[in-house]
Design a protein around this motif. Sequence first.
Motif, PDB file in Angstrom:
ATOM      1  N   ALA A 102       1.180   0.787 -12.889  1.00 28.83           N
ATOM      2  CA  ALA A 102       1.981   0.189 -11.821  1.00 28.83           C
ATOM      3  C   ALA A 102       1.191   0.034 -10.526  1.00 28.83           C
ATOM      4  O   ALA A 102       1.439  -0.913  -9.760  1.00 28.83           O
ATOM      5  N   ILE A 103       0.266   0.934 -10.244  1.00 27.38           N
ATOM      6  CA  ILE A 103      -0.460   0.870  -8.969  1.00 27.38           C
ATOM      7  C   ILE A 103      -1.234  -0.443  -8.838  1.00 27.38           C
ATOM      8  O   ILE A 103      -1.069  -1.167  -7.838  1.00 27.38           O
ATOM      9  N   PRO A 104      -2.108  -0.814  -9.787  1.00 24.85           N
ATOM     10  CA  PRO A 104      -2.764  -2.129  -9.625  1.00 24.85           C
ATOM     11  C   PRO A 104      -1.792  -3.295  -9.712  1.00 24.85           C
ATOM     12  O   PRO A 104      -2.032  -4.347  -9.109  1.00 24.85           O
ATOM     13  N   ALA A 105      -0.685  -3.120 -10.445  1.00 23.72           N
ATOM     14  CA  ALA A 105       0.306  -4.199 -10.501  1.00 23.72           C
ATOM     15  C   ALA A 105       0.942  -4.429  -9.141  1.00 23.72           C
ATOM     16  O   ALA A 105       1.151  -5.570  -8.713  1.00 23.72           O
ATOM     17  N   GLN A 123       0.828  -1.211   0.000  1.00 24.97           N
ATOM     18  CA  GLN A 123       0.000   0.000   0.000  1.00 24.97           C
ATOM     19  C   GLN A 123       0.864   1.264   0.000  1.00 24.97           C
ATOM     20  O   GLN A 123       0.549   2.235  -0.690  1.00 24.97           O
ATOM     21  N   VAL A 124       1.958   1.239   0.771  1.00 21.33           N
ATOM     22  CA  VAL A 124       2.838   2.412   0.823  1.00 21.33           C
ATOM     23  C   VAL A 124       3.447   2.672  -0.552  1.00 21.33           C
ATOM     24  O   VAL A 124       3.538   3.826  -1.001  1.00 21.33           O
ATOM     25  N   LEU A 125       3.852   1.611  -1.251  1.00 26.07           N
ATOM     26  CA  LEU A 125       4.377   1.788  -2.606  1.00 26.07           C
ATOM     27  C   LEU A 125       3.314   2.365  -3.539  1.00 26.07           C
ATOM     28  O   LEU A 125       3.613   3.200  -4.406  1.00 26.07           O
ATOM     29  N   CYS A 126       2.082   1.924  -3.371  1.00 24.30           N
ATOM     30  CA  CYS A 126       0.989   2.478  -4.174  1.00 24.30           C
ATOM     31  C   CYS A 126       0.799   3.961  -3.887  1.00 24.30           C
ATOM     32  O   CYS A 126       0.553   4.754  -4.813  1.00 24.30           O
TER      33      CYS A 126
END
Length: 261
Positions: free
Chosen positions: A172-175, A60-63
């Motif tokens: 990238a977010i859903p990935a 989640q933080v990466l998102c």
Amino acid sequence: MTIPASHRPAREWLLLVLALAVVGGAVVPLWHLAGGETREDFAAKWTPERLRALFLGPEQVLCYVAFVWAALILQSRYREVWRQRSAFGFGLLPDEEGARILPEDARPLARKVEHVTGRRPFILANMIRLGLGKYAISKSAPDVAEVVRSQADVETSRLVSTMGTVHYLAWAIPAIGFVGTVRGLAGAFGMAGVTDVGMADFTRQATDQLKIAFDCTLVALLLSLVLMYIVHTVQRAEETLVVDAQEYCQEHLLLRLYDPG
């Protein structure tokens, strides 16, 4: 000056409020009739620990990082659109009723455009400058129209190509969320090989791993939905800018050119 149709607001936010009111008016009574969960049940389910696990996982933080990065890029692009729109008020071309542009007027007008804009990059000014330069050479209005149209295509392609980083982040977010989903599912299935734990511990640990999987997917998809709407809004503003610049050139340049032929 008449406001172009593309400048007029579509009242989309007003329609959104109306849609929420209609759906809410239908869903809320049905929810109460169906015996939906009470506020106490909701509070007992969503404890601070549960919310922390939902929103503060590593994926989640990466998102969040990808979302904020994309949002900052889009904010700068939206501000650039408004800076570009300021060129419409510079008076780059004569707007008096019945004014005509002769071939000998082309180069003085082009120098005026460069002086007024201070050689700053403006899409509208660039279209006008190229069109006037072509008119000074060919003295043909159709040639000027072709130059303006070609430059509009170039500007549109440039805007699309420079959106590449944002499109990558939107993918990238859903990935990243899917990576968290795979990690959670792998942890849950990995519990099947553990034999030295009781059934209660096994169920609890497998449930925690499944929560990781679904939490990552939920947060990533929500962020992706919001980001894609922002991308759509900015792209529409950029496309409308190019269309309005073409319309300005059509009204104040192409229709005022004197064509000896």
